[in-house]
Design a protein around this motif. Sequence first.
Motif, short mmCIF file in Angstrom:
data_model
loop_
_atom_site.label_atom_id
_atom_site.label_comp_id
_atom_site.label_asym_id
_atom_site.label_seq_id
_atom_site.Cartn_x
_atom_site.Cartn_y
_atom_site.Cartn_z
N MET A 1 0.86 -1.12 -0.28
CA MET A 1 -0.13 0.08 -0.04
C MET A 1 0.70 1.28 0.09
N THR A 2 0.67 2.34 -0.80
CA THR A 2 1.22 3.29 -1.08
C THR A 2 0.30 4.63 -0.95
N ARG A 3 0.48 5.51 -0.16
CA ARG A 3 -0.30 6.85 -0.02
C ARG A 3 0.75 7.98 -0.51
N THR A 4 0.41 8.90 -1.47
CA THR A 4 1.35 9.94 -1.93
C THR A 4 0.59 11.10 -1.16
N SER A 5 1.53 11.80 -1.10
CA SER A 5 1.05 13.45 -0.78
C SER A 5 1.85 14.40 -1.65
N PRO A 6 1.27 14.80 -2.79
CA PRO A 6 2.08 15.53 -3.86
C PRO A 6 2.48 16.80 -3.37
N SER A 7 2.05 17.43 -2.27
CA SER A 7 2.48 18.75 -1.90
C SER A 7 3.89 18.91 -1.39
N ASP A 8 4.29 17.63 -0.64
CA ASP A 8 5.53 17.46 -0.03
C ASP A 8 6.56 16.30 -0.37
N GLY A 9 5.86 15.71 -1.56
CA GLY A 9 6.60 14.44 -2.15
C GLY A 9 6.90 13.50 -1.35
N ILE A 10 6.19 13.09 -0.31
CA ILE A 10 6.42 12.20 0.60
C ILE A 10 5.48 11.17 0.42
N GLU A 11 5.67 9.92 0.64
CA GLU A 11 4.78 8.79 0.39
C GLU A 11 4.75 7.81 1.67
N ARG A 12 3.66 7.65 2.18
CA ARG A 12 3.37 6.68 3.14
C ARG A 12 3.30 5.45 2.74
N VAL A 13 3.99 4.30 3.26
CA VAL A 13 4.19 2.99 2.53
C VAL A 13 3.82 2.19 3.50
N GLU A 14 3.49 0.85 3.28
CA GLU A 14 3.50 -0.21 4.31
C GLU A 14 4.46 -1.43 3.63
N ILE A 15 5.22 -1.97 4.74
CA ILE A 15 6.12 -3.08 4.62
C ILE A 15 5.83 -4.17 5.13
N THR A 16 5.62 -5.18 4.51
CA THR A 16 5.28 -6.67 5.14
C THR A 16 6.39 -7.46 5.55
N CYS A 17 6.60 -7.83 6.79
CA CYS A 17 7.72 -8.57 7.31
C CYS A 17 7.35 -10.25 6.71
N ALA A 18 8.62 -11.00 6.90
CA ALA A 18 8.75 -12.20 6.59
C ALA A 18 7.42 -12.95 7.59
N ASP A 19 7.28 -12.48 8.83
CA ASP A 19 6.48 -13.10 9.76
C ASP A 19 4.99 -12.44 9.59
N GLY A 20 4.82 -11.70 8.50
CA GLY A 20 3.29 -11.09 8.39
C GLY A 20 3.07 -9.92 8.98
N VAL A 21 4.00 -9.45 9.97
CA VAL A 21 3.60 -8.12 10.72
C VAL A 21 3.80 -7.01 9.61
N ARG A 22 2.87 -6.12 9.69
CA ARG A 22 2.83 -4.88 8.80
C ARG A 22 3.57 -3.66 9.29
N LEU A 23 4.52 -3.21 8.92
CA LEU A 23 5.13 -1.85 9.21
C LEU A 23 4.63 -0.68 8.52
N HIS A 24 4.61 0.44 9.03
CA HIS A 24 4.44 1.60 8.16
C HIS A 24 5.42 2.59 8.19
N GLY A 25 5.61 3.30 7.14
CA GLY A 25 6.99 4.17 6.82
C GLY A 25 6.73 5.19 6.01
N HIS A 26 7.73 6.09 5.52
CA HIS A 26 7.56 7.49 4.78
C HIS A 26 8.83 7.18 3.66
N LEU A 27 8.62 7.34 2.33
CA LEU A 27 9.72 7.34 1.54
C LEU A 27 9.55 8.59 1.04
N VAL A 28 10.69 9.44 0.78
CA VAL A 28 10.91 10.62 0.13
C VAL A 28 11.91 10.35 -0.90
N ARG A 29 11.58 10.93 -2.19
CA ARG A 29 12.76 10.55 -3.13
C ARG A 29 13.46 11.88 -3.26
N SER A 30 14.69 11.40 -4.03
CA SER A 30 15.65 12.37 -4.13
C SER A 30 15.18 13.70 -4.96
#
Length: 294
Positions: free
Chosen positions: A1-30
């Motif tokens: 899952m990815t959510r993009t905020s065009p105003s500041d160029g940041i994406e909220r992302v979801e990362i699934t671990c090998a054991d199925g636990v879901r983590l949430h993070g933010h990606l900012v592109r160069s």
Amino acid sequence: MTRTSPSDGIERVEITCADGVRLHGHLVRSRSDAPAGLPVLLSPATGVKQHYYLRFVHWLAQQGHDVLVFDYRGIGLSLHGPLKHCRASLAEWGQQDQVAALDWLLQRTGSAQALLLGHSAGGQMIGLLPNHHRVARLVGVSASTGWLRGMRPGFRMKAWFGLRGVIPMGVRFKGYAPTAAIGLGENLPARVGLQWGQWCAAGGYATNAVRHHPEHDFHAQVRTPITVLHASDDDIATDATVADLLRTFPAAPKQAIRVQPAQHGLKSLGHIDWFRSSHRAVWPLIAAALRGQS
């Protein structure tokens, strides 16, 4: 899952671990016209939410890096349900969460390797990562084992009281580690808090998690260049506790850089303040270390 905020160029992302636990993070592109550097995985300190790092993340993206920051299981956006019901352990932050976040970043950017920027605990667990060879360079800010015997005597007593007294008592009566009450960041899952105290008391930090499990112990195999930046006024990452961390990676090229706050126009720096906007004078030091220029 990815959510993009065009105003500041940041994406909220979801990362699934090998054991199925879901983590949430933010990606900012160069966002730089300069030649792109390797992507950066920013792994937070114990009990520090990812949002604390976002201003720095945007600044680092302007230096030519894609940057991913995330919350460990049981913290911030990666806490699912009541904290007292969370069964996360500190070892899983390395063995599961950092592994999955690194793989996600590499897949997303198409890069063969990434840079690992770890704040405190975030820079202490590469020896638990089976994919450690995909880290081109590790920069640990305030990274050490937090070995209680390596701390200054006055602070050592406070740390011992908190880690070996307040946390176990809180776990017993509340079901989680009440670290916020003693100034040690966000409240933690019970197993995280207890394991944190055990590792700091024993020395060698994450080696304690794999002492009898050699198949999960990669400390001796790590050959990633390691740079640790620590402040002269840091009560936790002292010369002794930093050395205790670096000794756990016998095959890795490594160096420790002790930073004097006054030399950068700062009254203090300590353990946490490196990533505050008010302390941005040291941000170029971090960027230089990531590029191997320290």
